[in-house]
Design a protein around this motif. Structure first.
Motif, PDB file in Angstrom:
ATOM      1  N   ASP A 150     -24.204 -17.704   8.978  1.00  0.00           N
ATOM      2  CA  ASP A 150     -22.943 -18.118   8.369  1.00  0.00           C
ATOM      3  C   ASP A 150     -22.206 -16.951   7.718  1.00  0.00           C
ATOM      4  N   LEU A 151     -22.703 -15.731   7.932  1.00  0.00           N
ATOM      5  CA  LEU A 151     -22.118 -14.576   7.247  1.00  0.00           C
ATOM      6  C   LEU A 151     -20.843 -14.127   7.939  1.00  0.00           C
ATOM      7  N   GLU A 152     -19.821 -13.838   7.169  1.00  0.00           N
ATOM      8  CA  GLU A 152     -18.583 -13.276   7.692  1.00  0.00           C
ATOM      9  C   GLU A 152     -18.193 -12.098   6.833  1.00  0.00           C
ATOM     10  N   VAL A 153     -17.792 -11.016   7.480  1.00  0.00           N
ATOM     11  CA  VAL A 153     -17.343  -9.844   6.748  1.00  0.00           C
ATOM     12  C   VAL A 153     -15.844  -9.941   6.566  1.00  0.00           C
ATOM     13  N   ALA A 154     -15.399 -10.073   5.339  1.00  0.00           N
ATOM     14  CA  ALA A 154     -13.978 -10.245   5.068  1.00  0.00           C
ATOM     15  C   ALA A 154     -13.271  -8.905   4.998  1.00  0.00           C
ATOM     16  N   LYS A 155     -12.007  -8.932   5.353  1.00  0.00           N
ATOM     17  CA  LYS A 155     -11.198  -7.736   5.183  1.00  0.00           C
ATOM     18  C   LYS A 155     -10.936  -7.536   3.699  1.00  0.00           C
ATOM     19  N   ALA A 156     -10.494  -6.337   3.359  1.00  0.00           N
ATOM     20  CA  ALA A 156     -10.137  -6.068   1.974  1.00  0.00           C
ATOM     21  C   ALA A 156      -9.007  -7.006   1.568  1.00  0.00           C
ATOM     22  N   PRO A 157      -8.984  -7.468   0.296  1.00  0.00           N
ATOM     23  CA  PRO A 157      -7.936  -8.397  -0.149  1.00  0.00           C
ATOM     24  C   PRO A 157      -6.526  -7.877   0.121  1.00  0.00           C
ATOM     25  N   ASP A 158      -6.314  -6.555  -0.032  1.00  0.00           N
ATOM     26  CA  ASP A 158      -4.988  -5.989   0.227  1.00  0.00           C
ATOM     27  C   ASP A 158      -4.558  -6.253   1.666  1.00  0.00           C
ATOM     28  N   ASP A 159      -5.490  -6.033   2.607  1.00  0.00           N
ATOM     29  CA  ASP A 159      -5.173  -6.225   4.024  1.00  0.00           C
ATOM     30  C   ASP A 159      -4.941  -7.703   4.332  1.00  0.00           C
ATOM     31  N   VAL A 160      -5.753  -8.566   3.744  1.00  0.00           N
ATOM     32  CA  VAL A 160      -5.629 -10.009   4.001  1.00  0.00           C
ATOM     33  C   VAL A 160      -4.264 -10.525   3.567  1.00  0.00           C
ATOM     34  N   ILE A 161      -3.831 -10.108   2.374  1.00  0.00           N
ATOM     35  CA  ILE A 161      -2.575 -10.655   1.846  1.00  0.00           C
ATOM     36  C   ILE A 161      -1.365 -10.042   2.545  1.00  0.00           C
ATOM     37  N   LEU A 162      -1.456  -8.760   2.939  1.00  0.00           N
ATOM     38  CA  LEU A 162      -0.358  -8.150   3.691  1.00  0.00           C
ATOM     39  C   LEU A 162      -0.200  -8.813   5.055  1.00  0.00           C
ATOM     40  N   GLU A 163      -1.343  -9.033   5.736  1.00  0.00           N
ATOM     41  CA  GLU A 163      -1.284  -9.687   7.034  1.00  0.00           C
ATOM     42  C   GLU A 163      -0.798 -11.133   6.882  1.00  0.00           C
ATOM     43  N   GLY A 164      -1.137 -11.767   5.752  1.00  0.00           N
ATOM     44  CA  GLY A 164      -0.644 -13.109   5.499  1.00  0.00           C
ATOM     45  C   GLY A 164       0.870 -13.143   5.387  1.00  0.00           C
ATOM     46  N   CYS A 165       1.436 -12.101   4.748  1.00  0.00           N
ATOM     47  CA  CYS A 165       2.899 -11.998   4.636  1.00  0.00           C
ATOM     48  C   CYS A 165       3.529 -11.820   6.017  1.00  0.00           C
ATOM     49  N   TYR A 166       2.986 -10.908   6.808  1.00  0.00           N
ATOM     50  CA  TYR A 166       3.545 -10.658   8.137  1.00  0.00           C
ATOM     51  C   TYR A 166       3.444 -11.904   9.011  1.00  0.00           C
ATOM     52  N   ARG A 167       2.287 -12.561   8.927  1.00  0.00           N
ATOM     53  CA  ARG A 167       2.087 -13.760   9.753  1.00  0.00           C
ATOM     54  C   ARG A 167       3.002 -14.887   9.289  1.00  0.00           C
ATOM     55  N   ALA A 168       3.216 -14.984   7.988  1.00  0.00           N
ATOM     56  CA  ALA A 168       4.085 -16.030   7.449  1.00  0.00           C
ATOM     57  C   ALA A 168       5.520 -15.858   7.941  1.00  0.00           C
ATOM     58  N   ILE A 169       5.990 -14.614   7.932  1.00  0.00           N
ATOM     59  CA  ILE A 169       7.356 -14.356   8.395  1.00  0.00           C
ATOM     60  C   ILE A 169       7.481 -14.640   9.884  1.00  0.00           C
ATOM     61  N   LYS A 170       6.447 -14.255  10.645  1.00  0.00           N
ATOM     62  CA  LYS A 170       6.515 -14.397  12.101  1.00  0.00           C
ATOM     63  C   LYS A 170       6.385 -15.851  12.545  1.00  0.00           C
ATOM     64  N   THR A 171       5.533 -16.620  11.880  1.00  0.00           N
ATOM     65  CA  THR A 171       5.194 -17.941  12.407  1.00  0.00           C
ATOM     66  C   THR A 171       5.632 -19.110  11.529  1.00  0.00           C
ATOM     67  N   SER A 172       5.961 -18.867  10.268  1.00  0.00           N
ATOM     68  CA  SER A 172       6.195 -19.976   9.354  1.00  0.00           C
ATOM     69  C   SER A 172       7.601 -20.006   8.756  1.00  0.00           C
ATOM     70  N   LEU A 173       8.074 -18.865   8.282  1.00  0.00           N
ATOM     71  CA  LEU A 173       9.366 -18.817   7.597  1.00  0.00           C
ATOM     72  C   LEU A 173      10.511 -19.068   8.579  1.00  0.00           C
ATOM     73  N   ASP A 174      11.439 -19.929   8.178  1.00  0.00           N
ATOM     74  CA  ASP A 174      12.609 -20.228   9.001  1.00  0.00           C
ATOM     75  C   ASP A 174      13.829 -19.515   8.424  1.00  0.00           C
ATOM     76  N   LYS A 175      14.672 -19.030   9.306  1.00  0.00           N
ATOM     77  CA  LYS A 175      15.858 -18.298   8.865  1.00  0.00           C
ATOM     78  C   LYS A 175      16.738 -19.149   7.971  1.00  0.00           C
ATOM     79  N   GLY A 176      16.743 -20.462   8.202  1.00  0.00           N
ATOM     80  CA  GLY A 176      17.571 -21.357   7.412  1.00  0.00           C
ATOM     81  C   GLY A 176      17.116 -21.501   5.968  1.00  0.00           C
ATOM     82  N   GLU A 177      15.877 -21.042   5.656  1.00  0.00           N
ATOM     83  CA  GLU A 177      15.366 -21.135   4.290  1.00  0.00           C
ATOM     84  C   GLU A 177      15.880 -20.009   3.396  1.00  0.00           C
TER      85      GLU A 177
END
Length: 454
Positions: A150-177
């Motif tokens: 069940d072990l998973e090696v996590a990325k550094a928190p900085d990388d996780v949150i930056l990638e979360g921002c990029y992914r959010a803009i690409k897949t979640s955020l709508d221009k109308g917002e």
């Protein structure tokens, strides 16, 4: 040595954390900066190379938590792709026969190099008397193995949150917002798009505003102070190169089946590298040698620099009064220049490159020109035609796989050849149209980068 299930994390850019290392495989001692090769029990082959991020003493004092190995090279990365591209062998290493049980008084989980064939080799103590009996050792080993499943090696928190921002803009955020409060963007879009739970306070950014200013510096978005102390995201570059390749976070259904994201085309973006004379212009803004800049970002930075330094003459708004720094970067002795000339000369001072975003893989950066995939028909012995296909490897296409698919489509022989760094596929007969259709429709190569079959 690490569990095989951790390999996928390393292939996607993670460093190897101390909990992700099989306890028995720790060396007797090591120091920060020592080179280390990482392998898995499944094959025994080296799958990553890096350096220790800490010494043995530091690892013990931290309870064997945190980053263990800073990874520089992995299986299937660009360096691997430039070589023979050998697959991992399936040849399990001998099972470890060492103690994995620790008492509360233990501070060092492993003594020795962990490579002994039996518990009597001193792998876990100074003599045989320090070693538990075989049944206890086997039971402890099973417990550790179960935990590692069940072990998973996590990325550094900085990388996780930056990638979360990029992914959010690409897949979640709508221009109308837009415009959207940074707090709303963080809670509604960023947190759900992080691969693992992470709070901005756990990162070097500490605050959402500082995090988003990092994206603003990279030209991904524009922040605006709506009123004192209230920041909103006013503009977003949804086609920014840093957003390429991101897809929705994979979710698992009740049947434990993974939802597959939509198939994406290979994206090719012309960009520039920060080097040479351009470095002294961009370095004060935090850019380092080799950083990739889009044309839009460069023009935005140059425009801001001109306005902030009052380089626009009052009598002619179409001209720019060149200061020593701009003159040096543009390599000109002229006192003035047009806006467009300034932009073009600063771009020329940078190195030209192309960023190729492959679905599900890390982007590939190609410096200089990007040649299209070419087809060439030659006549060989017996007046037989042979189609030679080249320049496909830069798009992440495996030569052997391409040859096999063309062999099936053409019902003729096909082979893959490698001469130094150059890869080619040879197909018997005129396969130009078939190959072009395969590359565009199945491999999703943009049409402009596939030579027109004549």
């Amino acid at each position: 040595m690490m569990p095989y299930m951790v390999l996928d994390k390393l292939l996607h850019g993670a460093h190897l954390m101390l909990p992700g290392i099989i306890p028995q495989s720790f060396p007797a001692s090591w120091h920060a900066g020592d080179v280390v090769a990482v392998c898995t029990p499944k094959s025994g082959a080296v799958v990553a190379v890096g350096v220790w991020n800490c010494s043995k003493e530091e690892a013990v004092s931290n309870g064997f938590k945190g980053k263990g190995v800073h990874v520089y090279h992995t299986y299937q990365d660009n360096l691997w792709a430039s070589g023979s591209k050998e697959k991992l062998p399936i040849k399990p290493l001998p099972d470890y026969k060492v103690d994995t049980g620790f008492t509360e008084g233990d501070t060092d989980p492993v003594e020795g190099d962990g490579t002994g064939d039996d518990v009597g080799d001193g792998a876990c103590g100074d003599n045989v008397g320090d070693t538990p009996n075989a049944n206890e050792a086997e039971e402890n080993l099973e417990n550790v193995t179960s935990e590692l499943q069940d072990l998973e090696v996590a990325k550094a928190p900085d990388d996780v949150i930056l990638e979360g921002c990029y992914r959010a803009i690409k897949t979640s955020l709508d221009k109308g917002e837009l415009p959207i409060l940074i707090s709303s963007f963080y809670s509604k879009h960023v947190k759900p798009n992080c691969e693992s739970p992470v709070d901005v306070k756990q990162t070097r950014f500490k605050k959402v505003g500082i995090l988003l200013k990092e994206l603003e510096k990279n030209g991904v978005l524009v922040l605006k102070e709506q009123k004192k102390g209230v920041l909103v995201i006013s503009e977003v570059d949804f086609k920014h190169v840093l957003l390429r390749g991101y897809t929705k976070v994979t979710k698992v259904t009740e049947d434990n089946e993974e939802d597959e994201g939509e198939e994406e085309d290979i994206a090719v973006v012309e960009a520039f590298t920060c080097n040479g004379d351009a470095l002294k212009f961009f370095s004060p803004l935090g850019y380092k040698k080799g950083d990739i800049l889009e044309r839009k970002t460069i023009r935005s930075i140059v425009s801001s620099y001109i306005r902030d330094n009052n380089l626009v003459p009052e009598n002619d708004k179409k001209l720019v009064q060149l200061d020593p720094l701009l003159s040096s970067v543009m390599r000109t002795r002229s006192v003035t220049a047009g806006w467009n000339e300034c932009m073009q000369r600063v771009e020329a001072a940078c190195g030209r490159c192309f960023v190729i975003s492959l679905p599900g893989k890390f982007p590939i950066t190609v410096k200089g020109k990007l040649p299209p995939i070419e087809f060439k028909v030659e006549k060989r012995t017996g007046n037989k035609k042979v189609t030679i296909i080249s320049n496909f490897a830069v798009f992440g296409i495996e030569g052997k796989e391409l040859a096999h698919k063309l062999q099936l489509l053409m019902s003729s022989s096909a082979s893959h050849e490698t001469t130094g760094p150059i890869e080619t596929v040879l197909v018997q007969g005129d396969a130009r149209r078939t190959a072009a259709k395969l590359l565009i429709e199945e491999y999703r190569i943009p049409r402009k980068y596939v030579s027109s079959p004549k």
